[in-house]
Structures are given as structure tokens and as C-alpha cells.
Design an enzyme around this catalytic site. Structure first.
Site, PDB file in Angstrom:
ATOM      1  N   ASP A  85       0.832  -1.213   0.000  1.00 33.55           N
ATOM      2  CA  ASP A  85       0.000   0.000   0.000  1.00 33.55           C
ATOM      3  C   ASP A  85       0.867   1.264   0.000  1.00 33.55           C
ATOM      4  O   ASP A  85       0.462   2.303  -0.530  1.00 33.55           O
ATOM      5  CB  ASP A  85      -0.941   0.008   1.207  1.00 33.55           C
ATOM      6  CG  ASP A  85      -2.104  -0.975   1.058  1.00 33.55           C
ATOM      7  OD1 ASP A  85      -2.206  -1.623  -0.005  1.00 33.55           O
ATOM      8  OD2 ASP A  85      -2.904  -1.085   2.004  1.00 33.55           O
ATOM      9  N   GLU A 149      16.427 -19.721   2.794  1.00 36.41           N
ATOM     10  CA  GLU A 149      17.567 -19.466   3.678  1.00 36.41           C
ATOM     11  C   GLU A 149      17.606 -20.457   4.827  1.00 36.41           C
ATOM     12  O   GLU A 149      18.071 -20.130   5.918  1.00 36.41           O
ATOM     13  CB  GLU A 149      17.585 -18.006   4.161  1.00 36.41           C
ATOM     14  CG  GLU A 149      16.276 -17.418   4.588  1.00 36.41           C
ATOM     15  CD  GLU A 149      16.372 -15.928   4.927  1.00 36.41           C
ATOM     16  OE1 GLU A 149      17.457 -15.318   4.915  1.00 36.41           O
ATOM     17  OE2 GLU A 149      15.319 -15.345   5.241  1.00 36.41           O
ATOM     18  N   ASP A 175      21.747 -16.685   6.744  1.00 34.79           N
ATOM     19  CA  ASP A 175      20.817 -17.562   7.465  1.00 34.79           C
ATOM     20  C   ASP A 175      20.995 -19.010   7.015  1.00 34.79           C
ATOM     21  O   ASP A 175      20.932 -19.926   7.831  1.00 34.79           O
ATOM     22  CB  ASP A 175      19.364 -17.132   7.219  1.00 34.79           C
ATOM     23  CG  ASP A 175      18.902 -16.118   8.253  1.00 34.79           C
ATOM     24  OD1 ASP A 175      19.187 -16.320   9.448  1.00 34.79           O
ATOM     25  OD2 ASP A 175      18.275 -15.129   7.859  1.00 34.79           O
TER      26      ASP A 175
HETATM   27  C1  3PY Z   1      20.859 -13.775   4.727  1.00 35.97           C
HETATM   28  O1  3PY Z   1      22.001 -13.942   4.288  1.00 35.97           O
HETATM   29  O2  3PY Z   1      20.307 -14.526   5.554  1.00 35.97           O
HETATM   30  C2  3PY Z   1      20.102 -12.642   4.253  1.00 35.97           C
HETATM   31  O3  3PY Z   1      18.933 -12.535   4.595  1.00 35.97           O
HETATM   32  C3  3PY Z   1      20.774 -11.679   3.347  1.00 35.97           C
HETATM   33  O4  3PY Z   1      19.943 -10.717   2.857  1.00 35.97           O
HETATM   34 MG    MG Z   2      18.322 -13.839   6.176  1.00 37.98          MG
END
Ligand code: 3PY
Ligand code: MG
Length: 254
Positions: A85, A149, A175
Site C-alpha cells: 500500500d 535461507e 541464514d
Molecule cells: C541472509 O544472508 O540470511 C540474508 O537474509 C541476506 O539478505
Molecule cells: Mg536472512
């Protein structure tokens, strides 16, 4: 509604080059947009950026040619709706581990009947001036990118990519390394093999594979391109600032 060149590129397999904003100030958006990035993502997951800061960033980008994207705070209906939005032309949704997670993100980003986005007058439709045009076009123009991730996400990659409305994925290397028990070791063969598996699955599904080249050395950029990533985020505003400051200081002190 104008076509969103980022979503078109994601689905056509064309490379786009963006960057990442952690400093929620319109001046940063202006400077980086002037540099010529195709898109700029404001990171609302790992920063103090909220709705007002993203609106300021979107205003800084307006008319400068970089498409505004947001990495939303979490995979939450309202977190996605409010950013759209405010004028985001796409969302990057963190920690999508299952096809159910992916479907939830898509539902939040799409107007009925495809999803649960609510209709209103807002910045994205020019405070209602372009209501009908935006309502008719948004589901086709707003990009939905889900972040892969975790080990679980890598194992579910085919099912996640099969979710209608997912335009591409974006790997979070940090991550991902954490979820495999080797935090920060993004060059480890375990992570490299996981990334290759994701790229191959994207190719098969006809969807984009994205990578955040957090420290964008020439070698790291060349590797991401050679690995087959087409949705590339180069650096972070804070990283650009840090590296440039340190390098100038090192020259002066030396
Ligand atoms: C990661 O590497 O976990 C990220 O979110 C990078 O943007
Ligand atoms: Mg990340």
C-alpha cells in the site's frame, strides 16, 4: 498500471541488478537510485525501518528509475499489505521454508480472489486517484520473491517453486549457513551445493534465482553471475559506507 520491469525480468530469466537499504532515509534512496540500480530493496527485517521510513525511502526513489522493493519484517499478511500500500512494487519475504509458507506470502500480496489483500486508497494507487487501474493491474505487476535461507527450504525447493504466484527466490546466504550449523561460512561446499540445487530447481521451474552478494567484490559478483543467479542484490548501504570510509582512511593514515 505501468508494467513492473522487475517482475517481467524475473519471469523472463533476464538479469536485474539491485541493492539493499538498511538506513531508512530518503537521501540514501536518492543517492543509490542515482547510481542506476534496477531495483532497491528496503530491509525491514533486520533494521529499525518501519512503515514511515519505508514511505520516505519510496519517495526518495520516485521518478529516479529504481523500482522499490521491500524485504518485509516477516511472512505476515499485514506486514506485506502495508508495504504494498505504501508503494512497494514487490516483496521479498524472509524465511519461507515450506510451500505453505510460500502460499501464505502470495495470498497476502494478491487481491481477491487470488489472495486476501484489502482494497483501499493508499500511496500505491496515488491515494485513490488510480484506484481502478491499480486494482486491475496489481496482481500481475507486484513481484513476490520468497527467501530460501534454511536447510528445510532447500529440501522443499521444488514444492515452493510450484506455488502459483511465486515469481522467484532469493537466497539468504547467512541464514542458510546458520541453518546448516556453519554460521557465516557461506563459501563452504555444503552451502555452495545447496545454492546450486536451488538455481537448478529455479531453471527447471522457469522462475528467477536471486542472491545477495553482501560484500560485492568483483570476484563475488562474477561468481554469482557464473552460478546462474539472475536477480542480484549488490551490497548494502551500510557496507558501501563502511568499506569506502575505511579505505579512504587507510590511504590517509598510510
Ligand atoms: C541472509 O544472508 O540470511 C540474508 O537474509 C541476506 O539478505
Ligand atoms: Mg536472512
Amino acid at each position: 498500471m505501468k508494467p513492473n520491469p522487475v517482475r517481467q525480468a524475473l519471469l523472463a530469466g533476464r538479469v536485474t541488478i539491485g541493492t539493499w537499504i538498511q538506513i531508512g532515509h530518503p537521501t540514501v534512496a536518492e543517492v543509490l537510485a542515482n547510481a542506476g540500480f534496477d531495483w532497491i530493496a528496503a530491509d525491514c527485517e533486520h533494521t529499525d525501518m518501519g512503515l514511515a521510513e519505508f514511505a520516505a525511502v519510496a519517495r526518495g526513489l520516485h521518478g529516479r528509475g529504481s523500482i522499490p522493493l521491500v524485504r518485509v519484517r516477516e511472512n505476515d499478511t499485514l506486514a506485506i499489505r502495508q508495504m504494498l500500500d505504501l508503494g512497494a512494487m514487490g516483496v521479498i519475504v524472509p524465511l519461507v521454508n515450506t510451500p505453505e509458507d510460500a502460499a501464505r506470502a502470495v495470498r497476502a500480496a494478491k487481491y481477491p480472489p487470488a489472495g486476501v489483500r484489502g482494497f483501499a486508497f493508499h500511496r500505491g494507487n496515488n491515494w485513490g486517484v488510480d484506484f481502478a487501474d491499480y486494482a486491475a493491474g496489481a496482481n500481475d505487476q507486484i513481484a513476490v520473491v520468497v527467501m530460501i535461507e534454511s536447510k528445510e527450504a532447500v529440501e522443499n525447493i521444488d514444492a515452493i517453486l510450484a506455488v502459483e504466484g511465486v515469481d522467484g527466490v532469493f537466497i539468504g546466504p547467512y541464514d542458510m549457513s546458520g541453518s546448516y550449523g556453519i554460521p557465516g561460512q557461506t563459501g563452504d561446499p555444503i552451502i555452495q551445493n545447496a545454492c546450486a540445487r536451488v538455481v537448478a530447481a529455479c531453471r527447471k521451474a522457469g522462475k528467477a534465482a536471486g542472491m545477495h552478494v553482501v560484500i560485492p567484490t568483483p570476484e563475488a559478483i562474477a561468481k554469482a553471475v557464473a552460478d546462474g543467479f539472475t536477480f542480484l542484490a549488490l551490497g548494502v548501504d551500510t557496507v558501501f559506507l563502511d568499506r569506502a570510509a575505511r579505505s579512504a582512511l587507510a590511504v590517509a593514515r598510510g
